[in-house]
Design an enzyme around this catalytic site. Structure first.
Site: not given
Length: 446
Positions: A330-332, A420
């Site tokens: 997720e993200c990072g 993502g």
């Protein structure tokens, strides 16, 4: 069990509720209480700060993510100690899109039948504070607002206003916090606390707690928490299947990867999954005998050189992904699995290269706020908040904002992986993790 609890809220952001909440937590600990805390909304940083600096069990609760029954169940399952302090978000009534009640501090207080203490920034104001409070009471259809703390004004004048507040509005006046710029906790303190900074911050919080013990009626605050109505808890485990899996999930945890909802990790534990932590910065390879990987968000952009330079770890993760090991990123975590990241100084660093994606700094918030993610098989709720963006965000899912209905494609999904920008809140649909655990079993479970 009565679950003594109180919500610390404010009329708007910037009123000082986070600083005062942290000071109250330390002051109550100093008085001998054992505490737990919760943050209203999707923010990772305040609960992380409560856990790492204050040493208090802390989690997130959010009425956009979960309905009343699940919200109360999560609260009761993770409640511990003598009392819960729940920190609000934004203004008391500010929910989805700033205009809906759902997702607001007040909506969470309603779901938990929790009394509310308002922190009001009284700097430069007098009797107008009374009018402001009266307006908030008019909106309080469940009669949850019980007390007020005045902030950033003189103690003597605050006490004068406090007498009027109690007489005219029937609220408890807990005291006044003087303007204390040297004691306020900045976003740097809350969001970028390195181990070497903790002694300095602890000293600041101790000073803050001393001011609170002198100026606020903590006994009355405890009385308000104890007066909370009894909660009707339904421990609904819909969707949770204890598979007794004997599976192991490797969870990235270091300076770069630190954003995890406690509630997300607890779901894996309920499913019998063992969690082992590793550091993409400091370790040379993934842990042995694992069946999946969880790469959360955090601050990879601050450690691009270290992450890029750890070639053996990058190779270990790339090999695992290519061999079909399921990954939640997720993200990072998504940024790290991409081919490269270009920072705000136009410096480009090679990352894992598992995903055909180049990420770069955009200089502004790209996408932020609540979303519902449709995987094609189920829907799960989450949020986005990032200043970086990718040239390939994935097309396996569709994210939709709850206010306005804007939607976009997102997330790379292969072999049961989901990679993502969206941060997902697993209790909003435990079936998502049930399915991921099944993929872990098929990959190499016992």
């Amino acid at each position: 069990m009565n679950y003594p609890r109180v919500v610390i809220a404010a009329p708007k952001s910037g009123s000082g509720k986070t600083t005062i909440t942290c000071g109250i937590l330390r002051a109550l600990i100093n008085s001998g209480l054992s505490l737990c805390s919760f943050k209203c909304g999707p923010d990772y940083i305040d609960p992380m700060f409560h856990r790492t600096v204050l040493g208090i069990p802390s989690g997130n609760l959010d009425t956009f993510f979960t309905d009343d029954n699940i919200t109360k169940s999560l609260f009761s399952k993770t409640y511990s100690g003598d009392m819960a302090v729940i920190e609000g978000v934004m203004g008391l009534y500010d929910g989805i899109g700033g205009v809906e009640t759902q997702g607001s501090t007040y909506d969470l207080a309603r779901a938990l039948l929790a009394p509310v203490v308002l922190v009001v920034d009284a700097k430069g104001a007098g009797r107008s504070v009374i009018a402001q409070l009266k307006g908030f009471l008019d909106y309080d259809e469940h009669h949850l607002i019980k007390a007020v703390i005045l902030n950033r004004t003189s103690v003597a004048f605050g006490n004068t206003l406090g007498d009027i507040i109690e007489k005219e509005l029937g609220l408890k006046y807990l005291g006044t916090m003087p303007d204390m710029k040297n004691q306020e906790l900045s976003s740097r303190h809350l969001g970028l606390v390195m181990p070497e900074e903790v002694p300095e911050i602890n000293e600041k919080i101790d000073e803050l707690a001393g001011t609170i013990q002198t100026n606020l009626d903590l006994d009355e605050l405890k009385n308000i928490a104890t007066s909370a109505s009894e909660l009707d808890i339904i421990n609904d485990k819909k969707g949770i299947r204890n598979v007794n899996s004997n599976l192991t999930l490797a969870v990235a945890r270091d300076q770069a990867f630190c954003f995890y909802y406690r509630e997300n990790l607890e779901i894996f534990k309920e499913l019998g999954v063992k969690l082992v932590e590793f550091s993409p910065i400091n370790d040379s390879k993934l842990p042995e005998n694992i069946n999946g990987i969880l790469l959360g968000g955090g601050y990879p952009e601050n450690y691009l050189k270290e992450l890029s330079g750890n070639e053996s770890m990058k190779a270990s993760i790339k090999t695992a992904y290519d061999n079909g090991m399921p990954i939640l990123a997720e993200c990072g975590g998504f940024m790290y699995l991409s081919e490269s990241v270009k920072n705000q100084n136009d410096e480009t660093y090679a990352m894992v290269g598992a995903i055909d994606s180049k990420v770069e700094w955009r200089g502004k918030l790209v996408r932020f706020g609540y979303i519902t993610v449709d995987t094609g098989k189920l829907q799960i709720k989450g949020h986005e908040f990032h200043y970086y963006d990718s040239d390939n965000n994935g097309e396996c899912c569709v994210a939709t904002k709850p206010f306005g209905g804007k939607s976009w494609k997102c997330i790379h999904s292969k072999n049961g992986s989901y990679i993502g920008f969206p941060h997902l809140y697993y209790p909003s649909n435990p079936e998502f993790i049930n399915n991921f655990v099944e993929v872990m079993k098929n990959y190499g479970g016992h």
